[in-house]
Write a protein that holds these residues in place. Sequence first.
Motif, mmCIF file in Angstrom:
data_model
loop_
_atom_site.group_PDB
_atom_site.id
_atom_site.type_symbol
_atom_site.label_atom_id
_atom_site.label_comp_id
_atom_site.label_asym_id
_atom_site.label_seq_id
_atom_site.Cartn_x
_atom_site.Cartn_y
_atom_site.Cartn_z
ATOM 1 N N ALA A 10 0.604 -1.241 -0.069
ATOM 2 C CA ALA A 10 0.032 0.258 -0.279
ATOM 3 C C ALA A 10 0.912 1.408 0.265
ATOM 4 N N SER A 11 1.946 1.187 0.668
ATOM 5 C CA SER A 11 2.903 2.441 0.536
ATOM 6 C C SER A 11 3.285 3.143 -0.915
ATOM 7 N N GLU A 12 3.635 1.628 -1.905
ATOM 8 C CA GLU A 12 3.862 2.148 -3.311
ATOM 9 C C GLU A 12 3.243 2.882 -3.455
ATOM 10 N N PHE A 13 1.737 3.442 -3.708
ATOM 11 C CA PHE A 13 0.713 3.897 -4.788
ATOM 12 C C PHE A 13 1.934 5.814 -4.250
ATOM 13 N N GLY A 14 2.004 5.786 -3.594
ATOM 14 C CA GLY A 14 2.735 6.896 -3.493
ATOM 15 C C GLY A 14 1.490 8.217 -3.206
ATOM 16 N N GLY A 15 0.592 8.099 -2.477
ATOM 17 C CA GLY A 15 0.073 9.236 -2.020
ATOM 18 C C GLY A 15 -1.902 8.790 -3.163
ATOM 19 N N THR A 16 -1.703 8.023 -3.841
ATOM 20 C CA THR A 16 -2.615 8.241 -5.078
ATOM 21 C C THR A 16 -4.076 7.735 -3.664
ATOM 22 N N ASP A 18 -4.547 6.204 -0.679
ATOM 23 C CA ASP A 18 -5.445 6.763 0.371
ATOM 24 C C ASP A 18 -5.242 8.369 0.690
ATOM 25 N N THR A 19 -4.575 9.509 0.279
ATOM 26 C CA THR A 19 -5.410 10.300 0.487
ATOM 27 C C THR A 19 -6.380 10.677 -0.717
ATOM 28 N N VAL A 22 -8.791 10.415 2.086
ATOM 29 C CA VAL A 22 -8.939 11.860 2.745
ATOM 30 C C VAL A 22 -9.560 12.472 2.333
ATOM 31 N N LEU A 23 -9.278 12.950 0.990
ATOM 32 C CA LEU A 23 -10.246 14.507 -0.136
ATOM 33 C C LEU A 23 -11.570 13.871 -0.135
ATOM 34 N N PHE A 24 -11.854 12.647 0.202
ATOM 35 C CA PHE A 24 -13.441 12.755 0.171
ATOM 36 C C PHE A 24 -14.273 12.163 1.003
ATOM 37 N N PHE A 25 -13.837 12.018 1.565
ATOM 38 C CA PHE A 25 -14.248 12.206 3.130
ATOM 39 C C PHE A 25 -14.476 13.451 3.850
ATOM 40 N N LEU A 26 -12.722 14.553 3.589
ATOM 41 C CA LEU A 26 -12.526 16.019 3.922
ATOM 42 C C LEU A 26 -13.521 16.748 2.422
ATOM 43 N N ALA A 27 -14.087 16.857 1.634
ATOM 44 C CA ALA A 27 -14.669 17.100 1.045
ATOM 45 C C ALA A 27 -16.365 17.251 1.344
ATOM 46 N N MET A 28 -16.393 15.703 1.517
ATOM 47 C CA MET A 28 -17.619 15.525 2.473
ATOM 48 C C MET A 28 -17.953 16.376 4.141
ATOM 49 N N GLU A 29 -17.399 16.279 4.685
ATOM 50 C CA GLU A 29 -17.567 17.580 5.820
ATOM 51 C C GLU A 29 -17.537 18.375 6.047
ATOM 52 N N PHE A 30 -16.888 18.898 4.388
ATOM 53 C CA PHE A 30 -16.891 20.541 3.937
ATOM 54 C C PHE A 30 -18.662 20.545 3.684
ATOM 55 N N THR A 111 -9.466 7.565 8.163
ATOM 56 C CA THR A 111 -8.229 7.825 6.718
ATOM 57 C C THR A 111 -7.340 8.513 6.907
ATOM 58 N N ALA A 112 -7.073 9.403 7.502
ATOM 59 C CA ALA A 112 -6.060 10.248 7.965
ATOM 60 C C ALA A 112 -4.984 10.161 8.770
ATOM 61 N N MET A 113 -5.218 9.195 9.540
ATOM 62 C CA MET A 113 -4.389 8.542 10.697
ATOM 63 C C MET A 113 -3.705 7.294 9.757
ATOM 64 N N VAL A 114 -4.306 6.999 9.038
ATOM 65 C CA VAL A 114 -4.331 5.569 8.532
ATOM 66 C C VAL A 114 -2.990 5.930 6.989
ATOM 67 N N SER A 115 -3.797 7.512 6.273
ATOM 68 C CA SER A 115 -2.116 7.457 5.505
ATOM 69 C C SER A 115 -1.494 8.211 5.360
ATOM 70 N N CYS A 116 -1.456 8.305 7.080
ATOM 71 C CA CYS A 116 -0.327 9.730 7.571
ATOM 72 C C CYS A 116 0.981 8.622 7.806
ATOM 73 N N TYR A 117 0.262 6.908 8.428
ATOM 74 C CA TYR A 117 1.154 5.471 8.560
ATOM 75 C C TYR A 117 1.823 5.190 7.352
ATOM 76 N N ILE A 118 1.068 4.965 5.972
ATOM 77 C CA ILE A 118 1.189 4.686 5.464
ATOM 78 C C ILE A 118 2.155 5.602 4.617
ATOM 79 N N GLN A 119 2.342 6.831 4.872
ATOM 80 C CA GLN A 119 3.504 7.723 3.768
ATOM 81 C C GLN A 119 4.820 7.747 5.172
#
Length: 130
Positions: A10-16, A18-19, A22-30, A111-119
């Motif tokens: 999962a770490s080789e996806f380079g931010g595509t 997992d982020t 994060v973008l989807f749920f941040l936009a949903m919260e917005f 999702t932000a915690m998981v994304s930080c861990y992966i990055q």
Amino acid sequence: MKHTTNTTTASEFGGTIDTSFVLFFLAMEFGRSTQIFSIDAVLMGITTLMVLALPYFLPSPYEKPSYRDWLAGRGAIAVFGILLGLIFRQSVGVVLPETLRYMPLTFLVLTAMVSCYIQFYSLLKLRPVK
């Protein structure tokens, strides 16, 4: 003799991947937030724009598409999240119980915690010299 494997972590996806969550749920919260013209909404909007545009520059072992195409895909994810957040805001208390009001924020934090861990894992893992 060269030994290669086709396993992709999962770490080789380079931010595509997992982020994107994060973008989807941040936009949903917005979209779910009730006060669009508050300082909270301005800060969340700036954060959404940063999560939309900046992960392109994270290191990745794969070839990246053009920035315009990548940004268009991420923009579609953000617009879909905002629309779903607006629908979610209208349905809480009518169709959905009031206790689910903060569910998008809960998923955003997870999702932000998981994304930080992966990055962090992808940045700190040992890479053997070739």
